[in-house]
Write a protein that holds these residues in place. Structure first.
Motif, PDB file in Angstrom:
ATOM      1  N   ARG A  15       0.850  -1.194   0.000  1.00  0.00           N
ATOM      2  CA  ARG A  15       0.000   0.000   0.000  1.00  0.00           C
ATOM      3  C   ARG A  15       0.882   1.238   0.000  1.00  0.00           C
ATOM      4  O   ARG A  15       1.561   1.520   0.978  1.00  0.00           O
ATOM      5  N   ARG A  16       0.868   1.922  -1.101  1.00  0.00           N
ATOM      6  CA  ARG A  16       1.607   3.169  -1.282  1.00  0.00           C
ATOM      7  C   ARG A  16       3.105   3.011  -1.037  1.00  0.00           C
ATOM      8  O   ARG A  16       3.825   3.973  -0.948  1.00  0.00           O
ATOM      9  N   ALA A  17       3.565   1.805  -0.912  1.00  0.00           N
ATOM     10  CA  ALA A  17       4.995   1.572  -0.690  1.00  0.00           C
ATOM     11  C   ALA A  17       5.780   1.756  -1.970  1.00  0.00           C
ATOM     12  O   ALA A  17       6.948   2.113  -1.946  1.00  0.00           O
ATOM     13  N   THR A  42      -1.377  -0.718  -4.235  1.00  0.00           N
ATOM     14  CA  THR A  42      -2.151   0.513  -4.340  1.00  0.00           C
ATOM     15  C   THR A  42      -1.186   1.678  -4.243  1.00  0.00           C
ATOM     16  O   THR A  42      -0.288   1.692  -3.399  1.00  0.00           O
ATOM     17  N   THR A  43      -1.366   2.635  -5.128  1.00  0.00           N
ATOM     18  CA  THR A  43      -0.461   3.782  -5.171  1.00  0.00           C
ATOM     19  C   THR A  43      -1.135   4.966  -5.852  1.00  0.00           C
ATOM     20  O   THR A  43      -1.976   4.776  -6.733  1.00  0.00           O
ATOM     21  N   PRO A  44      -0.770   6.178  -5.474  1.00  0.00           N
ATOM     22  CA  PRO A  44      -1.258   7.342  -6.213  1.00  0.00           C
ATOM     23  C   PRO A  44      -0.467   7.496  -7.516  1.00  0.00           C
ATOM     24  O   PRO A  44       0.640   6.981  -7.647  1.00  0.00           O
ATOM     25  N   LEU A  45      -1.056   8.190  -8.456  1.00  0.00           N
ATOM     26  CA  LEU A  45      -0.410   8.488  -9.729  1.00  0.00           C
ATOM     27  C   LEU A  45      -0.084   9.976  -9.788  1.00  0.00           C
ATOM     28  O   LEU A  45      -0.873  10.807  -9.331  1.00  0.00           O
ATOM     29  N   THR A  46       1.068  10.318 -10.347  1.00  0.00           N
ATOM     30  CA  THR A  46       1.489  11.727 -10.361  1.00  0.00           C
ATOM     31  C   THR A  46       0.481  12.628 -11.065  1.00  0.00           C
ATOM     32  O   THR A  46       0.260  13.744 -10.626  1.00  0.00           O
ATOM     33  N   GLY A  47      -0.140  12.137 -12.108  1.00  0.00           N
ATOM     34  CA  GLY A  47      -1.093  12.948 -12.855  1.00  0.00           C
ATOM     35  C   GLY A  47      -2.339  13.326 -12.071  1.00  0.00           C
ATOM     36  O   GLY A  47      -3.091  14.206 -12.479  1.00  0.00           O
ATOM     37  N   ASN A  81     -10.207   9.942  -9.087  1.00  0.00           N
ATOM     38  CA  ASN A  81      -9.000  10.781  -9.090  1.00  0.00           C
ATOM     39  C   ASN A  81      -8.104  10.517  -7.885  1.00  0.00           C
ATOM     40  O   ASN A  81      -7.414  11.397  -7.405  1.00  0.00           O
ATOM     41  N   GLY A  82      -8.129   9.304  -7.381  1.00  0.00           N
ATOM     42  CA  GLY A  82      -7.318   8.933  -6.217  1.00  0.00           C
ATOM     43  C   GLY A  82      -6.355   7.818  -6.531  1.00  0.00           C
ATOM     44  O   GLY A  82      -5.783   7.764  -7.610  1.00  0.00           O
ATOM     45  N   VAL A  83      -6.208   6.915  -5.591  1.00  0.00           N
ATOM     46  CA  VAL A  83      -5.236   5.845  -5.749  1.00  0.00           C
ATOM     47  C   VAL A  83      -5.734   4.777  -6.719  1.00  0.00           C
ATOM     48  O   VAL A  83      -6.933   4.600  -6.918  1.00  0.00           O
TER      49      VAL A  83
END
Length: 94
Positions: A15-17, A42-47, A81-83
């Motif tokens: 998770r977000r690692a 699971t991770t956020p995207l820069t965009g 618009n999230g992870v």
């Protein structure tokens, strides 16, 4: 109680690692999985992040490198618009 040696994992999750440590090399995770094992990330995207938070997200180029070489793969947006969740399955002869 003794620790048993495992042949590998059937599944693992991060998770977000990925973004915070610039992710564990996917090849290493693939080697740790049993044939057909799954890595869920699971991770956020820069965009989808404000400029000042880009360091915690993955770029499209990083996503392409990390998802290459898996037998199967899919992604799911967990929040608008999230992870994003990536589900990557190792092949039988990884």
């Amino acid at each position: 109680m003794s620790r048993s040696a495992l042949a590998g994992w059937d599944d693992t999750a991060s998770r977000r690692a990925w973004a915070s440590a610039r992710w564990t090399p996917p090849e290493r995770v693939r080697r740790l999985l049993t044939p057909g094992g799954v890595w869920m990330v699971t991770t956020p995207l820069t965009g989808r992040l404000p400029e000042e938070r880009h360091r915690i997200g993955l770029t499209p180029e990083e996503v392409a490198v990390a998802t290459e070489g898996w037998a199967e793969g899919a992604w799911y947006d967990l929040e608008p618009n999230g992870v994003r969740c990536f589900v990557l399955r190792a092949g039988s002869g990884h």
